[in-house]
Design a protein around this motif. Structure first.
Motif, PDB file in Angstrom:
ATOM      1  N   MET A   1      22.602  47.256  31.215  1.00  0.00           N
ATOM      2  CA  MET A   1      21.739  47.205  30.038  1.00  0.00           C
ATOM      3  C   MET A   1      20.981  48.515  29.899  1.00  0.00           C
ATOM      4  O   MET A   1      21.047  49.392  30.760  1.00  0.00           O
ATOM      5  CB  MET A   1      20.768  46.029  30.156  1.00  0.00           C
ATOM      6  CG  MET A   1      19.764  46.158  31.290  1.00  0.00           C
ATOM      7  SD  MET A   1      18.631  44.741  31.335  1.00  0.00           S
ATOM      8  CE  MET A   1      17.353  45.374  32.416  1.00  0.00           C
ATOM      9  N   GLY A   2      20.226  48.614  28.806  1.00  0.00           N
ATOM     10  CA  GLY A   2      19.418  49.801  28.580  1.00  0.00           C
ATOM     11  C   GLY A   2      20.208  50.904  27.912  1.00  0.00           C
ATOM     12  O   GLY A   2      20.356  50.944  26.694  1.00  0.00           O
ATOM     13  N   GLY A   3      20.734  51.804  28.724  1.00  0.00           N
ATOM     14  CA  GLY A   3      21.508  52.911  28.183  1.00  0.00           C
ATOM     15  C   GLY A   3      20.644  53.958  27.515  1.00  0.00           C
ATOM     16  O   GLY A   3      19.418  54.005  27.712  1.00  0.00           O
ATOM     17  N   VAL A   4      21.267  54.784  26.690  1.00  0.00           N
ATOM     18  CA  VAL A   4      20.568  55.934  26.113  1.00  0.00           C
ATOM     19  C   VAL A   4      20.628  55.959  24.585  1.00  0.00           C
ATOM     20  O   VAL A   4      20.231  56.942  23.966  1.00  0.00           O
ATOM     21  CB  VAL A   4      21.165  57.250  26.665  1.00  0.00           C
ATOM     22  CG1 VAL A   4      20.927  57.361  28.167  1.00  0.00           C
ATOM     23  CG2 VAL A   4      22.674  57.334  26.377  1.00  0.00           C
ATOM     24  N   SER A   5      21.120  54.908  23.958  1.00  0.00           N
ATOM     25  CA  SER A   5      21.314  54.922  22.507  1.00  0.00           C
ATOM     26  C   SER A   5      20.048  54.509  21.768  1.00  0.00           C
ATOM     27  O   SER A   5      19.045  54.103  22.361  1.00  0.00           O
ATOM     28  CB  SER A   5      22.459  53.982  22.117  1.00  0.00           C
ATOM     29  OG  SER A   5      22.012  52.638  22.082  1.00  0.00           O
ATOM     30  N   ALA A   6      20.138  54.566  20.444  1.00  0.00           N
ATOM     31  CA  ALA A   6      19.029  54.125  19.603  1.00  0.00           C
ATOM     32  C   ALA A   6      18.803  52.624  19.713  1.00  0.00           C
ATOM     33  O   ALA A   6      17.783  52.109  19.263  1.00  0.00           O
ATOM     34  CB  ALA A   6      19.307  54.504  18.143  1.00  0.00           C
ATOM     35  N   GLU A   7      19.755  51.918  20.311  1.00  0.00           N
ATOM     36  CA  GLU A   7      19.652  50.467  20.476  1.00  0.00           C
ATOM     37  C   GLU A   7      19.188  50.067  21.876  1.00  0.00           C
ATOM     38  O   GLU A   7      19.364  48.929  22.295  1.00  0.00           O
ATOM     39  CB  GLU A   7      20.999  49.814  20.166  1.00  0.00           C
ATOM     40  CG  GLU A   7      21.462  50.000  18.742  1.00  0.00           C
ATOM     41  CD  GLU A   7      22.805  49.365  18.489  1.00  0.00           C
ATOM     42  OE1 GLU A   7      22.862  48.147  18.334  1.00  0.00           O
ATOM     43  OE2 GLU A   7      23.810  50.104  18.448  1.00  0.00           O
ATOM     44  N   ARG A   8      18.590  51.011  22.604  1.00  0.00           N
ATOM     45  CA  ARG A   8      18.180  50.748  23.978  1.00  0.00           C
ATOM     46  C   ARG A   8      17.261  49.525  24.089  1.00  0.00           C
ATOM     47  O   ARG A   8      17.443  48.677  24.960  1.00  0.00           O
ATOM     48  CB  ARG A   8      17.479  51.987  24.551  1.00  0.00           C
ATOM     49  CG  ARG A   8      16.879  51.766  25.934  1.00  0.00           C
ATOM     50  CD  ARG A   8      16.281  53.036  26.543  1.00  0.00           C
ATOM     51  NE  ARG A   8      15.519  52.708  27.732  1.00  0.00           N
ATOM     52  CZ  ARG A   8      16.045  52.481  28.927  1.00  0.00           C
ATOM     53  NH1 ARG A   8      17.354  52.559  29.089  1.00  0.00           N
ATOM     54  NH2 ARG A   8      15.295  52.175  29.967  1.00  0.00           N
ATOM     55  N   ALA A   9      16.282  49.427  23.206  1.00  0.00           N
ATOM     56  CA  ALA A   9      15.321  48.318  23.287  1.00  0.00           C
ATOM     57  C   ALA A   9      16.018  46.967  23.131  1.00  0.00           C
ATOM     58  O   ALA A   9      15.704  46.002  23.846  1.00  0.00           O
ATOM     59  CB  ALA A   9      14.234  48.486  22.229  1.00  0.00           C
ATOM     60  N   VAL A  10      16.971  46.898  22.197  1.00  0.00           N
ATOM     61  CA  VAL A  10      17.712  45.653  21.994  1.00  0.00           C
ATOM     62  C   VAL A  10      18.556  45.340  23.225  1.00  0.00           C
ATOM     63  O   VAL A  10      18.646  44.190  23.672  1.00  0.00           O
ATOM     64  CB  VAL A  10      18.594  45.752  20.736  1.00  0.00           C
ATOM     65  CG1 VAL A  10      19.380  44.458  20.535  1.00  0.00           C
ATOM     66  CG2 VAL A  10      17.754  46.053  19.515  1.00  0.00           C
ATOM     67  N   SER A  11      19.188  46.372  23.791  1.00  0.00           N
ATOM     68  CA  SER A  11      20.028  46.179  24.966  1.00  0.00           C
ATOM     69  C   SER A  11      19.225  45.647  26.151  1.00  0.00           C
ATOM     70  O   SER A  11      19.706  44.790  26.898  1.00  0.00           O
ATOM     71  CB  SER A  11      20.706  47.502  25.343  1.00  0.00           C
ATOM     72  OG  SER A  11      21.417  47.366  26.550  1.00  0.00           O
ATOM     73  N   LEU A  12      18.011  46.143  26.331  1.00  0.00           N
ATOM     74  CA  LEU A  12      17.180  45.653  27.429  1.00  0.00           C
ATOM     75  C   LEU A  12      16.886  44.165  27.266  1.00  0.00           C
ATOM     76  O   LEU A  12      16.903  43.407  28.244  1.00  0.00           O
ATOM     77  CB  LEU A  12      15.875  46.449  27.497  1.00  0.00           C
ATOM     78  CG  LEU A  12      16.007  47.899  27.986  1.00  0.00           C
ATOM     79  CD1 LEU A  12      14.690  48.649  27.797  1.00  0.00           C
ATOM     80  CD2 LEU A  12      16.436  47.945  29.452  1.00  0.00           C
TER      81      LEU A  12
END
Length: 324
Positions: free
Chosen positions: A22-33
């Protein structure tokens, strides 16, 4: 709601140690978390030895493979959903949920996905692209508005704008170009908006999306309390059957594996228009795949266990996992 009958659920111990990426570095980081945390909690509830792992570098992904037996990919957006992480895991022959590198990269690219569908004769709205070599002043676009402007490689409706006239176009394109070098200009479809989850070789019950926003944007997806999700949908069984077949064909066309989501519109004549494929859909409290799964008789915990079970075809726990 029907009882689940044909979704195989693995024994928790057969999955070994599971990393929820989860997390990562994209603009969707918050959603991924948020997705990753929800998946981790559901797996632990089912007795699976799962741990949330925030990965932001290649080195962290490689290190993860030494400690775990398989991964549930809950990354969204670039790097995590576009084939970057998948390429690393494929190179290491490490089992993980979702589509492989090529399908992930293709699906994350809205323009090339639409080129593929168009070439196969599948219905998708008319479109043009703007890039470094094809600027806005060099394309010829019929004078048909409104349009929807999208960064080609972003998800969660990030950077999208509806444009009602030609004078609004440059500003919308410029805003999208702040996020991506390739921009999709797509014909606006007036009608009903739907999404269809694909799990294994099945299309789950369709969901109709209703929002009081201009379209189903980031706020409507993750923050709004007024967005409506209708499941089951108010469509004839015959039309649903045709739509299910189209959805599966669209998913197979990009090479999708294990699970994903296909978004489409129905116009006033009930003609379907394919919009995009998501190969690592959201798994938050607002997410659509868990909603469709519930309608099919699968709890959230059963859904994530079933998806992990699909990785067992890759092989069971092996000697790579270490303690700690």
């Amino acid at each position: 709601m029907t009882e689940h009958t044909d979704f195989a659920l693995p024994q928790p111990e057969s999955l070994g140690r599971v990393a929820v990426l989860m997390g990562g570095v994209s603009a969707e980081r918050a959603v991924s978390l948020r997705s990753g945390q929800a998946v981790t909690e559901a797996l632990c509830e089912a007795g699976v030895a799962a741990e949330a792992v925030d990965v932001q570098t290649v080195e962290q992904v490689v290190a993860m493979t030494r400690r775990f037996d398989r991964a549930f990919v809950a990354l969204h957006g670039r790097w995590g959903e576009d084939g970057g992480v998948q390429a690393i895991l494929d190179a290491l022959d490490f089992p993980y949920t979702g589509s492989r590198m090529a399908a992930s990269a293709l699906s994350m690219d809205k323009i090339r996905t639409k080129w593929l569908w168009q070439g196969m004769g599948l219905p998708t709205p008319a479109f043009q692209s703007v890039s470094a070599t094809q600027s806005l002043d060099r394309i010829s676009w019929p004078d048909h508005f409104p349009l929807i402007i999208k960064p080609s490689h972003e998800g969660s409706s990030i950077g999208m704008h509806k444009v009602d006239s030609a004078d609004q176009l440059p500003q919308a394109v410029e805003a999208a170009q702040a996020l991506d070098s390739e921009i999709l200009l797509e014909q606006w479809v007036t009608g009903r908006e739907f999404t269809a989850a694909v799990v294994g070789d099945r299309v789950l019950p369709l969901i109709e999306l209703k929002t009081d926003h201009v379209f189903y944007d980031y706020t409507a997806k993750y923050e709004s309390t007024t967005t409506e999700y209708l499941c089951p949908v108010d469509l004839s069984p015959g039309l649903v059957k045709k739509l299910d077949a189209l959805v599966y064909q669209a998913f197979e066309a990009v090479g999708g594996r294990h699970w994903g989501r296909v978004d489409f519109m129905l116009d006033a004549q009930q003609n379907p228009w394919l919009i995009e494929v998501n190969t690592a859909p959201g798994m938050t409290d607002h997410s659509l795949v868990p909603m469709a799964a519930r309608q099919a008789g699968l709890s959230f915990s059963q859904l994530v266990c079933h998806l992990l079970g699909l990785t067992l075809e890759h092989g069971g726990p092996d000697t790579k996992a270490e303690g700690g």
